[in-house]
Enzyme design. Structure first.
Site, mmCIF file in Angstrom:
data_model
loop_
_atom_site.group_PDB
_atom_site.id
_atom_site.type_symbol
_atom_site.label_atom_id
_atom_site.label_comp_id
_atom_site.label_asym_id
_atom_site.label_seq_id
_atom_site.Cartn_x
_atom_site.Cartn_y
_atom_site.Cartn_z
ATOM 1 N N TYR A 56 14.158 -7.800 38.598
ATOM 2 C CA TYR A 56 13.294 -8.689 39.396
ATOM 3 C C TYR A 56 11.893 -8.651 38.800
ATOM 4 O O TYR A 56 11.369 -7.578 38.462
ATOM 5 C CB TYR A 56 13.233 -8.230 40.853
ATOM 6 C CG TYR A 56 12.253 -9.029 41.688
ATOM 7 C CD1 TYR A 56 12.661 -10.180 42.361
ATOM 8 C CD2 TYR A 56 10.920 -8.649 41.799
ATOM 9 C CE1 TYR A 56 11.771 -10.927 43.109
ATOM 10 C CE2 TYR A 56 10.020 -9.383 42.545
ATOM 11 C CZ TYR A 56 10.450 -10.534 43.201
ATOM 12 O OH TYR A 56 9.557 -11.264 43.938
ATOM 13 N N GLU B 59 8.246 -16.412 40.512
ATOM 14 C CA GLU B 59 9.263 -15.391 40.760
ATOM 15 C C GLU B 59 10.471 -15.629 39.855
ATOM 16 O O GLU B 59 11.031 -16.724 39.835
ATOM 17 C CB GLU B 59 9.696 -15.419 42.225
ATOM 18 C CG GLU B 59 10.704 -14.337 42.594
ATOM 19 C CD GLU B 59 11.102 -14.395 44.060
ATOM 20 O OE1 GLU B 59 10.734 -13.484 44.816
ATOM 21 O OE2 GLU B 59 11.780 -15.377 44.438
#
Length: 386
Positions: A109, A197
């Protein structure tokens, strides 16, 4: 402003970030022609909506060939996809993204955002990426690494090493990672993004780094100087009332309560919503008409509230500074007469020309309840709808 995954990947690729090859389709007839641009035998089919949780909701499908791709595309196209972020209504799938399937070895991530509390740019890294990142953040917060940097032309080597440290990249992979961090940072600064993101950021079985999914959110207040970003706006993904509000430069957010609110000033609007909740009801919206609203703007604002089927009563709370109470009052009267309001309406006026405004309301012939202060206004509107 949010954009779709395929748009985010196009922007990332433009700035030099590694992304998987893909094509977007707006109708099923485009599959045969556009699929020729992809080189893999296996594909990933992704519903394009402005919401997370698509995978768990059945909006992401791995398919083995073109025939299976067409079958799954037909199932997804036009489907109302419900995720944990869409609410019960869900979102209709009006475009699909088809990309080359990747053989995943590891998932990470990575995100970059404006940290308003520290006035810095924050990079967030986690050794575990994918669909359960929220669960990891809640249950294993130590895995989430935050690196905050000062605003500057580019990210220095020391900061990049901190950002990518959890990923344990090889020296060769670090070259790609350096370019990726630089690309993300440039987009955030050059395009006025609030959040970028990448989830997941993957390493393939061949050791290649790829942005497998991407989300970018932009600062609405900077869109006036970013026409190339504004072009990416998908009105189908936005609340129709909020789209209508934007035409009149109104700050409007639809909520689920029963009392419609019209206020001038964001702080006063929040206080108005709070006191409605204090007396046991829920606000139906956040609506700030601004400091210098015209009569037409006020009319548009009131119409937005009236058109909401959930609204059982309306509270107008105006403190006149730049905003004149008589202008507000005339706009309210005009809109009320045009729309035939048949629900309780409470108005509290204070400040510039409030006496003139009150006189306009009193002489209008409309059933309008006047309030002395905010506390009185909240009690009256809550009492009126019960």
């Amino acid at each position: 402003m949010n954009i779709h995954e395929h748009q985010a990947k196009d922007l990332l690729a433009e700035f030099g970030a590694p992304v998987s090859n893909g094509v977007v389709i707006y109708n099923l007839d485009e599959i045969d022609s556009k699929i020729k641009k992809l080189k893999s035998k296996n594909f990933v089919l992704k519903a394009q909506i402005h919401a997370g949780g698509r995978g768990k909701a059945g909006g992401v499908k791995l398919v083995k060939d073109i025939n299976e791709l067409k079958i799954e595309a037909q199932k997804l196209f036009g489907k109302n996809l419900v995720t944990h972020q869409t609410g019960l209504k869900g979102r209709e799938v009006k475009r699909l993204y088809i990309e080359e399937a990747s053989e995943i070895s590891k998932e990470f991530y990575l995100s970059c955002l404006v940290d308003r509390e520290s006035s810095k740019i924050a990079f967030i890294s986690c050794v575990d990426g994918g669909m359960d990142i929220e669960k990891i953040a809640a249950e294993e917060p130590k895995k989430i690494i935050t690196t905050k940097i000062d605003l500057k032309d580019k990210v220095n080597k020391e900061d990049i090493e901190k950002i990518i440290k959890p990923f344990n990249f090889t020296q060769e992979q670090k070259k790609t990672a350096y370019q990726l961090i630089d690309s993300i940072y440039k987009i955030l600064i050059d395009k006025d993004a609030n959040l970028i993101e990448i989830n997941p950021l993957i390493v393939t079985k061949k050791g290649k780094i790829l942005c497998l999914d991407a989300k970018i959110n932009f600062d609405d207040n900077a869109l006036f100087r970013r026409p190339e970003i504004l072009k990416l706006r998908d009105l189908n993904e936005e609340e129709p009332a909020e789209v209508e509000a934007s035409k009149f430069d109104l700050s409007y957010i639809k909520l689920n309560g029963s009392i419609g609110c019209m206020v001038n000033g964001a702080g006063l609007a929040m206080a108005t919503m709070d006191i409605i909740k204090l007396y046991g009801e829920e606000p139906a919206n956040f609506l700030d008409v601004g400091g210098g609203a015209s009569k037409d703007k006020v009319k548009a604002a009131l119409k937005l509230i009236i058109d909401d089927k959930n609204v059982k009563g309306i509270l107008i709370n105006i403190f006149g500074g730049i905003m004149r109470c008589d202008v507000l009052a005339q706009g309210v009267v005009d809109a009320a007469k045009e729309s035939s309001i048949d629900i309780p309406l409470v108005v509290r006026l204070a400040g510039t020309n409030f006496k003139e405004g009150k006189s306009i309301l009193d002489k209008s012939g409309l059933e309008i309840l006047s309030a002395e202060d905010l506390n009185d206004a909240a009690q009256k509107i809550v009492g009126a709808i019960k």
